[in-house]
Design a protein around this motif. Sequence first.
Motif, PDB file in Angstrom:
ATOM      1  N   ARG A   1      -6.885  -5.886   6.844  1.00 47.71           N
ATOM      2  CA  ARG A   1      -5.540  -6.323   6.484  1.00 47.71           C
ATOM      3  C   ARG A   1      -5.539  -7.726   5.889  1.00 47.71           C
ATOM      4  NH1 ARG A   1      -1.140  -4.112  10.937  1.00 47.71           N
ATOM      5  NH2 ARG A   1      -1.636  -1.875  10.687  1.00 47.71           N
ATOM      6  N   SER A   2      -6.533  -8.521   6.262  1.00 45.01           N
ATOM      7  CA  SER A   2      -6.624  -9.878   5.724  1.00 45.01           C
ATOM      8  C   SER A   2      -6.860  -9.842   4.211  1.00 45.01           C
ATOM      9  CB  SER A   2      -7.765 -10.643   6.404  1.00 45.01           C
ATOM     10  OG  SER A   2      -8.995  -9.954   6.256  1.00 45.01           O
TER      11      SER A   2
ATOM     12  N   GLN B   1      -5.862  -7.355   2.218  1.00 41.70           N
ATOM     13  CA  GLN B   1      -4.601  -6.913   1.628  1.00 41.70           C
ATOM     14  C   GLN B   1      -3.625  -8.087   1.540  1.00 41.70           C
ATOM     15  OE1 GLN B   1      -3.063  -3.170   3.342  1.00 41.70           O
ATOM     16  NE2 GLN B   1      -5.063  -2.889   4.312  1.00 41.70           N
ATOM     17  N   TRP B   2      -3.595  -8.891   2.599  1.00 42.89           N
ATOM     18  CA  TRP B   2      -2.727 -10.076   2.624  1.00 42.89           C
ATOM     19  C   TRP B   2      -3.117 -11.051   1.524  1.00 42.89           C
ATOM     20  CZ3 TRP B   2      -4.176 -15.176   3.286  1.00 42.89           C
ATOM     21  CH2 TRP B   2      -3.134 -16.097   3.431  1.00 42.89           C
TER      22      TRP B   2
ATOM     23  N   ASN C   1       0.825  -1.214   0.000  1.00 45.16           N
ATOM     24  CA  ASN C   1       0.000   0.000   0.000  1.00 45.16           C
ATOM     25  C   ASN C   1       0.861   1.267   0.000  1.00 45.16           C
ATOM     26  OD1 ASN C   1       0.909   0.187   2.657  1.00 45.16           O
ATOM     27  ND2 ASN C   1      -1.104  -0.116   3.578  1.00 45.16           N
TER      28      ASN C   1
ATOM     29  N   ASP D   1      -4.541  -1.919  -1.422  1.00 50.13           N
ATOM     30  CA  ASP D   1      -5.599  -1.333  -0.589  1.00 50.13           C
ATOM     31  C   ASP D   1      -6.079  -0.048  -1.245  1.00 50.13           C
ATOM     32  OD1 ASP D   1      -7.401  -1.103   1.537  1.00 50.13           O
ATOM     33  OD2 ASP D   1      -6.030   0.167   2.675  1.00 50.13           O
TER      34      ASP D   1
ATOM     35  N   ASN E   1      -8.452   1.515   3.299  1.00 49.22           N
ATOM     36  CA  ASN E   1      -8.463   1.035   4.687  1.00 49.22           C
ATOM     37  C   ASN E   1      -9.356  -0.190   4.868  1.00 49.22           C
ATOM     38  OD1 ASN E   1      -6.735   3.159   5.681  1.00 49.22           O
ATOM     39  ND2 ASN E   1      -8.487   4.540   5.462  1.00 49.22           N
TER      40      ASN E   1
END
Length: 201
Positions: free
Chosen positions: A19-20, A22-23, A6, A73, A16
């Motif tokens: 995070r899962s 994005q992972w 990001n 993201d 935003n």
Amino acid sequence: MASVSNKQIPKSFRANRPRSLQWLGRTVLSILGWKVTGSISKEYENNKLVVIVAPHTSNWDGILGVATLAGLDAKISFIGKHTVFKYLGLGAFLRYMGGIPVDRSKPGGIIRDALDQLKNIDCSLIAMAPEGTRSKVKEWKTGFLRIAKELNTKIILASIDFSKKEILLGKAFSPTGDNVKDILDLKKYYSSFTPRHPEKF
């Protein structure tokens, strides 16, 4: 080195999301052996930007695009057929990811409809495929040039290169107002990238 981060886009363009997610985007790209290079300059913080993505010749482009979107993201707005958004689960997901439903049966009204919705969205990357389809076309669509002109913004040139397994966030392009010249210049720029199906580009 991570396949995508990001940090490659200014904070105002980040969605935003969890995070899962994005992972998951980073993981999909890594498993497939792809990476995202380049970045969008901080000078465009708190603005809207049009992002065109080419070459577009296969369904894989969409899969890689969604993984990139998740990994960055990125707060993306993209235009889609309104009929697709009628499917309950898919429609909700597409809206969550930034989808804007437009009625393509209205001649001349697609871009106007999109612009009316885009003007109410702050700090977004507006993603479009200039070819308009993954099939071979003689002429590129000019809607992205109209949107960039009406929103008074630049166009980020993003590319998908299957020979390098690389998605590049490339240079910023300023429309001249001469659509014919701009399309020729952009086609020349994108000719250096390898699509999945070269015969369709």
